[in-house]
Design a protein around this motif. Structure first.
Motif, PDB file in Angstrom:
ATOM      1  N   UNK A  22       1.673  13.547   5.444  1.00  0.00           N
ATOM      2  CA  UNK A  22       2.544  13.402   6.609  1.00  0.00           C
ATOM      3  C   UNK A  22       4.018  13.384   6.212  1.00  0.00           C
ATOM      4  N   UNK A  23       4.358  12.659   5.153  1.00  0.00           N
ATOM      5  CA  UNK A  23       5.763  12.569   4.773  1.00  0.00           C
ATOM      6  C   UNK A  23       6.274  13.904   4.227  1.00  0.00           C
ATOM      7  N   UNK A  24       5.405  14.696   3.599  1.00  0.00           N
ATOM      8  CA  UNK A  24       5.820  16.020   3.142  1.00  0.00           C
ATOM      9  C   UNK A  24       6.042  16.959   4.323  1.00  0.00           C
ATOM     10  N   UNK A  25       5.233  16.834   5.357  1.00  0.00           N
ATOM     11  CA  UNK A  25       5.451  17.649   6.559  1.00  0.00           C
ATOM     12  C   UNK A  25       6.740  17.253   7.263  1.00  0.00           C
ATOM     13  N   UNK A  39       2.160  23.672  -1.857  1.00  0.00           N
ATOM     14  CA  UNK A  39       0.960  23.794  -1.027  1.00  0.00           C
ATOM     15  C   UNK A  39       0.550  22.396  -0.581  1.00  0.00           C
ATOM     16  N   UNK A  40       0.447  22.207   0.721  1.00  0.00           N
ATOM     17  CA  UNK A  40       0.179  20.868   1.252  1.00  0.00           C
ATOM     18  C   UNK A  40      -0.831  20.947   2.385  1.00  0.00           C
ATOM     19  N   UNK A  41      -1.951  20.266   2.221  1.00  0.00           N
ATOM     20  CA  UNK A  41      -2.978  20.192   3.249  1.00  0.00           C
ATOM     21  C   UNK A  41      -3.684  18.845   3.105  1.00  0.00           C
ATOM     22  N   UNK A  42      -4.474  18.447   4.085  1.00  0.00           N
ATOM     23  CA  UNK A  42      -5.206  17.184   3.955  1.00  0.00           C
ATOM     24  C   UNK A  42      -6.153  17.173   2.755  1.00  0.00           C
ATOM     25  N   UNK A  43      -6.529  18.344   2.254  1.00  0.00           N
ATOM     26  CA  UNK A  43      -7.467  18.420   1.136  1.00  0.00           C
ATOM     27  C   UNK A  43      -6.796  18.433  -0.231  1.00  0.00           C
ATOM     28  N   UNK A  44      -5.557  18.956  -0.284  1.00  0.00           N
ATOM     29  CA  UNK A  44      -4.944  19.141  -1.596  1.00  0.00           C
ATOM     30  C   UNK A  44      -3.431  19.340  -1.470  1.00  0.00           C
ATOM     31  N   UNK A  88      -5.424  13.889  -1.046  1.00  0.00           N
ATOM     32  CA  UNK A  88      -4.264  12.995  -1.101  1.00  0.00           C
ATOM     33  C   UNK A  88      -4.257  12.015   0.068  1.00  0.00           C
ATOM     34  N   UNK A  89      -3.571  10.901  -0.069  1.00  0.00           N
ATOM     35  CA  UNK A  89      -3.430   9.986   1.073  1.00  0.00           C
ATOM     36  C   UNK A  89      -2.801  10.709   2.253  1.00  0.00           C
ATOM     37  N   UNK A  90      -3.281  10.422   3.439  1.00  0.00           N
ATOM     38  CA  UNK A  90      -2.761  11.127   4.617  1.00  0.00           C
ATOM     39  C   UNK A  90      -1.273  10.861   4.817  1.00  0.00           C
ATOM     40  N   UNK A  91      -0.802   9.690   4.366  1.00  0.00           N
ATOM     41  CA  UNK A  91       0.621   9.380   4.490  1.00  0.00           C
ATOM     42  C   UNK A  91       1.473  10.289   3.607  1.00  0.00           C
ATOM     43  N   UNK A  97       0.834  -1.209   0.000  1.00  0.00           N
ATOM     44  CA  UNK A  97       0.000   0.000   0.000  1.00  0.00           C
ATOM     45  C   UNK A  97       0.865   1.254   0.000  1.00  0.00           C
ATOM     46  N   UNK A  98       1.875   1.279   0.854  1.00  0.00           N
ATOM     47  CA  UNK A  98       2.730   2.459   0.949  1.00  0.00           C
ATOM     48  C   UNK A  98       3.602   2.611  -0.293  1.00  0.00           C
ATOM     49  N   UNK A  99       4.026   1.510  -0.871  1.00  0.00           N
ATOM     50  CA  UNK A  99       4.798   1.570  -2.103  1.00  0.00           C
ATOM     51  C   UNK A  99       3.970   2.214  -3.217  1.00  0.00           C
TER      52      UNK A  99
END
Length: 332
Positions: free
Chosen positions: A104-107, A163-168, A98-101, A72-74
């Motif tokens: 998270x990895x971008x943050x 730009x990174x958020x849980x929505x986009x 986007x997937x929450x992962x 899944x993560x791959x």
């Protein structure tokens, strides 16, 4: 290979046990009643999984969950799968819901970039593409891409622009692209560790390209991680002993664009150069994602800069291998 020592970057493997159970070394598929084993491919490498649990069905379920999680993560992070979320993001420059992962990895990447003064930045992909295109062209100059091309690529680099958020997630600069190769293996390692712990595993060594230990090795000893020669993976140069720690290694010898070896895959996102300051850097930290990102960035920094980053980061240490074969240990 030193007996009982896992060698870095030889294979992907997981050996895990519930409380009181024995553990098999990586590469050993010897059958015991409680052991569930799996062999296959993960993240483009040969992989093995061995889980010991007093309940065989629980071990089977846990093994299946680990394999499913890796797959899944791959599919989220891989640059080598046309159906991955990362490839889709790079292609269309935005991703809705986007997937929450991925968020998270971008943050986490942004935090690592801030810690290292911009030495870690996953938006470096345009530079990587420029070097690949240049050196795959017949008759290409041995001096690498032109200064103009490098400048054009640098105009597309900069994680702060994303730009990174849980929505986009959006890449606003045309021609920009992301690579998560400097952090994704560590991130996946951490997720597998979380899953194993939730399943009752109290002892494990997980190697998903980066390593992370759960608890101690059999007999209550520390786990031993061998750091191999970046130019000869069969030769171990240093052995680290760890418990509940992650170990990540990066080296410019991992990939070279040119036959002479002057241009490596570790590209400085601040200058576009491939300086090759060290023969390799190994970082020990509590989380594999952090160790992975720092080991990449520290290849672009001198000892004083690395020491400044690690100041106040308790429990994090860097082992720097010089081109002359000398080791230096830096910690808070």
């Amino acid at each position: 290979m030193i007996s009982g020592t896992m060698t870095r970057r030889r294979m992907i493997g997981i050996s895990a046990a519930a409380a009181g159970m024995a553990l098999l070394p990586f590469g050993s598929m010897a059958a015991v009643p409680e052991a569930v084993t799996w062999q296959g491919e993960a993240m483009g490498a040969q992989a093995s999984l061995t889980i010991h649990h007093p309940d065989h069905s629980t071990a089977e379920k846990l093994a299946a969950m680990v394999v499913t999680e890796m797959r899944r993560l791959e599919r989220i992070f891989s640059l080598y799968r046309d159906d991955s979320d990362l490839v889709l993001l790079n292609r269309q420059r935005f991703l809705v819901a986007p997937p929450k992962e991925l968020v998270e990895i971008l943050l986490l990447s942004r935090e690592a970039g801030e810690r290292t003064g911009g030495a870690f930045d996953p938006t470096v992909q345009p530079l990587w593409d420029a070097y690949r295109r240049h050196f795959s062209t017949p008759g290409a100059s041995e001096t690498g891409p032109s200064a103009e091309i490098v400048r054009e690529c640098l105009a597309r680099v900069g994680l702060a622009r994303i730009a990174c958020s849980p929505d986009r997630i959006e890449l606003p600069v045309p021609g920009s692209a992301l690579t998560l190769n400097g952090i994704a293996q560590g991130y996946i390692t951490d997720k597998v560790v979380d899953l194993l712990r939730a399943g009752g595993i109290e002892r494990s060594m997980v190697d998903m390209g980066e390593s992370r230990a759960i608890g101690s090795a059999p007999g209550g000893r520390p786990w031993r991680v061998g750091i191999s020669d970046p130019q000869d993976s069969a030769r171990i140069l240093k052995v680290l002993e760890v418990e509940d720690r992650a170990v990540a290694t990066s080296s410019p010898f991992g990939f070279r664009f040119d036959a002479e070896g002057q241009f490596s895959h570790i590209i400085d996102p601040r200058s576009g150069a491939t300086p090759q300051r060290h023969a390799g850097v190994t970082v020990v930290a509590g989380q594999a994602a952090l160790a992975d990102a720092l080991s990449t960035a520290f290849n672009l920094m001198d000892a004083a800069e690395i020491a400044a980053v690690l100041d106040g980061m308790a429990g994090v240490e860097a082992h720097i291998l010089s081109h002359g074969g000398k080791w230096a240990r830096i910690c808070a």
